[in-house]
Motif scaffolding. Structure first.
Motif, PDB file in Angstrom:
ATOM      1  N   MET A   1       0.062  -0.406 -36.428  1.00 66.71           N
ATOM      2  CA  MET A   1       0.774  -1.472 -36.920  1.00 66.71           C
ATOM      3  C   MET A   1       0.901  -2.127 -37.465  1.00 66.71           C
ATOM      4  O   MET A   1      -0.069  -2.985 -38.161  1.00 66.71           O
ATOM      5  CB  MET A   1      -1.060  -2.008 -34.960  1.00 66.71           C
ATOM      6  N   LEU A   2       2.247  -2.422 -37.577  1.00 60.51           N
ATOM      7  CA  LEU A   2       2.208  -3.748 -38.251  1.00 60.51           C
ATOM      8  C   LEU A   2       3.235  -5.168 -37.126  1.00 60.51           C
ATOM      9  O   LEU A   2       3.331  -5.300 -36.453  1.00 60.51           O
ATOM     10  CB  LEU A   2       3.874  -3.726 -39.197  1.00 60.51           C
ATOM     11  N   GLU A   3       2.702  -6.130 -38.304  1.00 60.19           N
ATOM     12  CA  GLU A   3       3.412  -7.657 -37.369  1.00 60.19           C
ATOM     13  C   GLU A   3       4.291  -8.265 -37.079  1.00 60.19           C
ATOM     14  O   GLU A   3       4.699  -7.499 -38.170  1.00 60.19           O
ATOM     15  CB  GLU A   3       2.332  -8.844 -37.929  1.00 60.19           C
ATOM     16  N   GLY A   4       4.610  -8.018 -36.034  1.00 61.60           N
ATOM     17  CA  GLY A   4       6.458  -8.391 -36.036  1.00 61.60           C
ATOM     18  C   GLY A   4       6.451  -9.313 -35.156  1.00 61.60           C
ATOM     19  O   GLY A   4       6.040  -9.592 -34.513  1.00 61.60           O
ATOM     20  N   SER A   5       8.165  -9.383 -35.133  1.00 58.93           N
ATOM     21  CA  SER A   5       8.708 -10.579 -34.179  1.00 58.93           C
ATOM     22  C   SER A   5       8.793 -10.091 -32.920  1.00 58.93           C
ATOM     23  O   SER A   5       8.424 -11.193 -32.103  1.00 58.93           O
ATOM     24  CB  SER A   5       9.911 -11.824 -34.770  1.00 58.93           C
ATOM     25  N   ALA A   6       8.973  -9.258 -32.480  1.00 58.89           N
ATOM     26  CA  ALA A   6       8.664  -8.240 -31.528  1.00 58.89           C
ATOM     27  C   ALA A   6       8.620  -6.844 -30.999  1.00 58.89           C
ATOM     28  O   ALA A   6       8.694  -6.554 -32.466  1.00 58.89           O
ATOM     29  CB  ALA A   6      10.453  -8.611 -30.608  1.00 58.89           C
ATOM     30  N   LYS A   7       7.794  -6.549 -30.007  1.00 54.93           N
ATOM     31  CA  LYS A   7       7.470  -5.300 -29.991  1.00 54.93           C
ATOM     32  C   LYS A   7       9.029  -4.315 -30.453  1.00 54.93           C
ATOM     33  O   LYS A   7      10.100  -4.196 -29.996  1.00 54.93           O
ATOM     34  CB  LYS A   7       7.113  -5.080 -28.097  1.00 54.93           C
ATOM     35  N   ARG A   8       8.084  -2.833 -30.779  1.00 56.83           N
ATOM     36  CA  ARG A   8       9.284  -2.322 -31.458  1.00 56.83           C
ATOM     37  C   ARG A   8       8.779  -0.798 -32.134  1.00 56.83           C
ATOM     38  O   ARG A   8       7.616  -1.295 -32.605  1.00 56.83           O
ATOM     39  CB  ARG A   8       9.692  -3.096 -32.551  1.00 56.83           C
ATOM     40  N   LEU A   9       8.968  -0.049 -31.638  1.00 61.11           N
ATOM     41  CA  LEU A   9       8.281   1.222 -32.584  1.00 61.11           C
ATOM     42  C   LEU A   9       8.931   1.075 -34.085  1.00 61.11           C
ATOM     43  O   LEU A   9      10.120   0.988 -33.696  1.00 61.11           O
ATOM     44  CB  LEU A   9       9.232   2.159 -31.816  1.00 61.11           C
ATOM     45  N   HIS A  10       8.055   0.930 -34.926  1.00 62.55           N
ATOM     46  CA  HIS A  10       8.339   1.174 -36.531  1.00 62.55           C
ATOM     47  C   HIS A  10       8.492   2.230 -37.065  1.00 62.55           C
ATOM     48  O   HIS A  10      10.140   3.115 -37.922  1.00 62.55           O
ATOM     49  CB  HIS A  10       6.842   0.612 -36.769  1.00 62.55           C
ATOM     50  N   HIS A  11       7.930   3.599 -36.543  1.00 63.68           N
ATOM     51  CA  HIS A  11       8.611   4.835 -37.553  1.00 63.68           C
ATOM     52  C   HIS A  11       7.273   5.843 -36.416  1.00 63.68           C
ATOM     53  O   HIS A  11       6.415   5.680 -36.054  1.00 63.68           O
ATOM     54  CB  HIS A  11       8.421   4.878 -38.531  1.00 63.68           C
ATOM     55  N   VAL A  12       8.317   6.986 -36.783  1.00 59.03           N
ATOM     56  CA  VAL A  12       6.752   8.743 -36.017  1.00 59.03           C
ATOM     57  C   VAL A  12       6.727   9.601 -37.507  1.00 59.03           C
ATOM     58  O   VAL A  12       7.734   9.440 -38.531  1.00 59.03           O
ATOM     59  CB  VAL A  12       7.714   9.450 -35.299  1.00 59.03           C
ATOM     60  N   SER A  13       5.972  10.003 -37.297  1.00 57.84           N
ATOM     61  CA  SER A  13       5.209  10.450 -38.226  1.00 57.84           C
ATOM     62  C   SER A  13       4.560  12.355 -38.406  1.00 57.84           C
ATOM     63  O   SER A  13       4.073  12.250 -37.149  1.00 57.84           O
ATOM     64  CB  SER A  13       4.262  10.363 -39.428  1.00 57.84           C
ATOM     65  N   PHE A  14       5.507  13.153 -38.358  1.00 54.31           N
ATOM     66  CA  PHE A  14       4.788  14.546 -38.445  1.00 54.31           C
ATOM     67  C   PHE A  14       4.133  15.278 -40.213  1.00 54.31           C
ATOM     68  O   PHE A  14       4.807  15.014 -40.851  1.00 54.31           O
ATOM     69  CB  PHE A  14       6.144  15.539 -38.033  1.00 54.31           C
ATOM     70  N   ASN A  15       3.344  15.517 -39.571  1.00 51.01           N
ATOM     71  CA  ASN A  15       3.215  17.020 -40.737  1.00 51.01           C
ATOM     72  C   ASN A  15       3.550  18.845 -40.775  1.00 51.01           C
ATOM     73  O   ASN A  15       3.397  18.776 -39.572  1.00 51.01           O
ATOM     74  CB  ASN A  15       1.627  17.262 -40.874  1.00 51.01           C
ATOM     75  N   LEU A  16       3.966  18.579 -41.510  1.00 47.74           N
ATOM     76  CA  LEU A  16       5.066  19.430 -41.843  1.00 47.74           C
ATOM     77  C   LEU A  16       4.244  21.346 -41.112  1.00 47.74           C
ATOM     78  O   LEU A  16       3.058  20.809 -42.643  1.00 47.74           O
ATOM     79  CB  LEU A  16       5.787  20.181 -42.498  1.00 47.74           C
ATOM     80  N   ARG A  17       3.937  22.068 -41.154  1.00 48.78           N
ATOM     81  CA  ARG A  17       3.619  23.329 -40.903  1.00 48.78           C
ATOM     82  C   ARG A  17       3.937  23.385 -42.228  1.00 48.78           C
ATOM     83  O   ARG A  17       4.850  23.478 -42.825  1.00 48.78           O
ATOM     84  CB  ARG A  17       4.088  24.318 -40.045  1.00 48.78           C
ATOM     85  N   PRO A  18       2.647  24.210 -43.464  1.00 46.19           N
ATOM     86  CA  PRO A  18       2.198  24.464 -44.461  1.00 46.19           C
ATOM     87  C   PRO A  18       3.613  25.358 -44.461  1.00 46.19           C
ATOM     88  O   PRO A  18       3.918  25.993 -43.956  1.00 46.19           O
ATOM     89  CB  PRO A  18       0.914  25.624 -44.028  1.00 46.19           C
ATOM     90  N   GLY A  19       3.697  25.491 -46.158  1.00 51.21           N
ATOM     91  CA  GLY A  19       5.212  26.229 -46.430  1.00 51.21           C
ATOM     92  C   GLY A  19       6.224  26.021 -45.896  1.00 51.21           C
ATOM     93  O   GLY A  19       7.172  27.169 -46.184  1.00 51.21           O
ATOM     94  N   THR A  20       6.138  25.171 -45.148  1.00 51.65           N
ATOM     95  CA  THR A  20       8.291  25.448 -44.238  1.00 51.65           C
ATOM     96  C   THR A  20       8.873  24.004 -44.873  1.00 51.65           C
ATOM     97  O   THR A  20       9.727  23.459 -44.562  1.00 51.65           O
ATOM     98  CB  THR A  20       7.742  24.904 -42.397  1.00 51.65           C
ATOM     99  N   LEU A  21       8.664  23.051 -45.790  1.00 51.51           N
ATOM    100  CA  LEU A  21       8.811  21.962 -46.285  1.00 51.51           C
ATOM    101  C   LEU A  21      10.700  22.214 -46.874  1.00 51.51           C
ATOM    102  O   LEU A  21      11.354  21.868 -46.116  1.00 51.51           O
ATOM    103  CB  LEU A  21       8.313  21.379 -47.792  1.00 51.51           C
ATOM    104  N   ASP A  22      10.907  23.609 -47.660  1.00 53.04           N
ATOM    105  CA  ASP A  22      11.950  23.962 -48.672  1.00 53.04           C
ATOM    106  C   ASP A  22      12.309  24.190 -46.844  1.00 53.04           C
ATOM    107  O   ASP A  22      14.118  23.373 -46.887  1.00 53.04           O
ATOM    108  CB  ASP A  22      11.854  24.829 -48.844  1.00 53.04           C
ATOM    109  N   GLN A  23      12.825  24.726 -45.913  1.00 56.22           N
ATOM    110  CA  GLN A  23      13.173  24.741 -44.350  1.00 56.22           C
ATOM    111  C   GLN A  23      13.435  23.899 -44.299  1.00 56.22           C
ATOM    112  O   GLN A  23      14.700  23.853 -43.791  1.00 56.22           O
ATOM    113  CB  GLN A  23      12.277  26.325 -44.439  1.00 56.22           C
ATOM    114  N   VAL A  24      12.678  22.969 -44.349  1.00 57.93           N
ATOM    115  CA  VAL A  24      13.437  22.077 -42.847  1.00 57.93           C
ATOM    116  C   VAL A  24      14.175  20.713 -44.002  1.00 57.93           C
ATOM    117  O   VAL A  24      15.167  20.576 -43.175  1.00 57.93           O
ATOM    118  CB  VAL A  24      11.849  20.687 -42.447  1.00 57.93           C
ATOM    119  N   ARG A  25      13.750  20.741 -45.169  1.00 58.60           N
ATOM    120  CA  ARG A  25      14.878  20.289 -45.643  1.00 58.60           C
ATOM    121  C   ARG A  25      16.405  20.955 -45.745  1.00 58.60           C
ATOM    122  O   ARG A  25      17.368  20.012 -45.373  1.00 58.60           O
ATOM    123  CB  ARG A  25      14.290  20.002 -47.516  1.00 58.60           C
TER     124      ARG A  25
END
Ligand SMILES: [Fe+2]
Length: 255
Positions: A1-25
């Motif tokens: 959580m980060l302090e902000g002037s209003a409630k807002r979703l900041h970001h979402v984060s995923f761990n890629l399945r191992p070995g799939t980085l190039d395919q996703v890129r």
């Protein structure tokens, strides 16, 4: 959580399945989705893009943190007799802490575009839908029925995050603890229809929800998504009127 002037979703984060980085890129390039700079305040690792709603998405090529180890929970339910000579009431409260983040659901005004992005570009899959496109549940392959999803709304926002606890007792004890501290009673105890997990939700201080869950359906590669017109709960009280209220402030259009 980060302090902000209003409630807002900041970001979402995923761990890629191992070995799939190039395919996703490659898939991101094919879709014409540009890479972005990490938003201020975020841990900068990994690839960063924006989803169709403008939410920053971090893709990490590292193994996910392992779930906190917990003991097997023995039951004497149905035809199974696993717990012999043990007084359950003396064991049930021993471990009630969350073991991992299970899933999060976001509000969106454009579920079809968001589902297309997260499935076709990032490789998630639809698990099930309720009431057309009101709620869409997404999975990341064999494992939990859903790890992500969308609730249709007038604008983007954060609906809930859900933490797995060791048992139904742990869910109810967490709810008791919230009540004893004067928090809103929330919604639960119940068992969901889609995903089948036992649940209890409490509102967080900004009008989103935190869920404890246990006993969620596990899916395999053969799972077939369905469209369902069912209430969200198999049993228990119906959800409070505010359950699908999106209190997040509307965003300025982002690039
Ligand atoms: Fe949930």
């Amino acid at each position: 959580m980060l302090e902000g002037s209003a409630k807002r979703l900041h970001h979402v984060s995923f761990n890629l399945r191992p070995g799939t980085l190039d395919q996703v890129r490659e898939s991101i390039d094919r879709a014409g989705t540009p890479m972005i700079e990490p938003p201020p305040g975020a841990v900068e690792d990994g690839l960063w893009i924006r989803d169709p709603d403008g939410t920053a998405v971090q893709l990490l090529d590292v193994a996910p943190a392992p779930a906190r180890p917990v003991a097997e929970v023995l039951t004497n339910a149905g035809a199974s007799r696993q717990r012999i000579g043990v007084a359950q009431w003396r064991e049930a409260t021993a471990d009630v802490m969350p073991r991992r983040l299970g899933h999060s659901l976001l509000f969106t005004a454009q579920p079809a575009r968001m589902v297309a992005f997260y499935t076709e570009v990032l490789g998630l899959a639809v698990s099930d839908r309720i009431h057309g496109d009101l709620v869409t549940f997404l999975n990341a392959g064999p494992g939990d029925h859903h790890i992500f999803g969308f609730v249709k709304s007038s604008h983007p926002g954060f609906h809930h995050s859900s933490f797995e606890v060791p048992s139904i007792d742990a869910i109810a004890l967490g709810a008791d603890r919230m009540r004893s501290k004067g928090r809103d009673a929330g919604w639960g105890l119940g068992r969901h229809t889609i995903g089948s997990n036992f649940f209890h939700y409490n509102p967080d201080p900004w009008g989103s929800w935190i869920e404890w869950f246990s006993d969620i359906d596990q899916i395999d590669d053969c799972w077939v998504a369905g469209d369902w017109d069912v209430p969200p709960h198999l049993w228990g009280a119906p959800p409070p009127q505010t359950f699908l209220s999106n209190l997040e402030t509307r965003r300025e259009p982002s690039g």
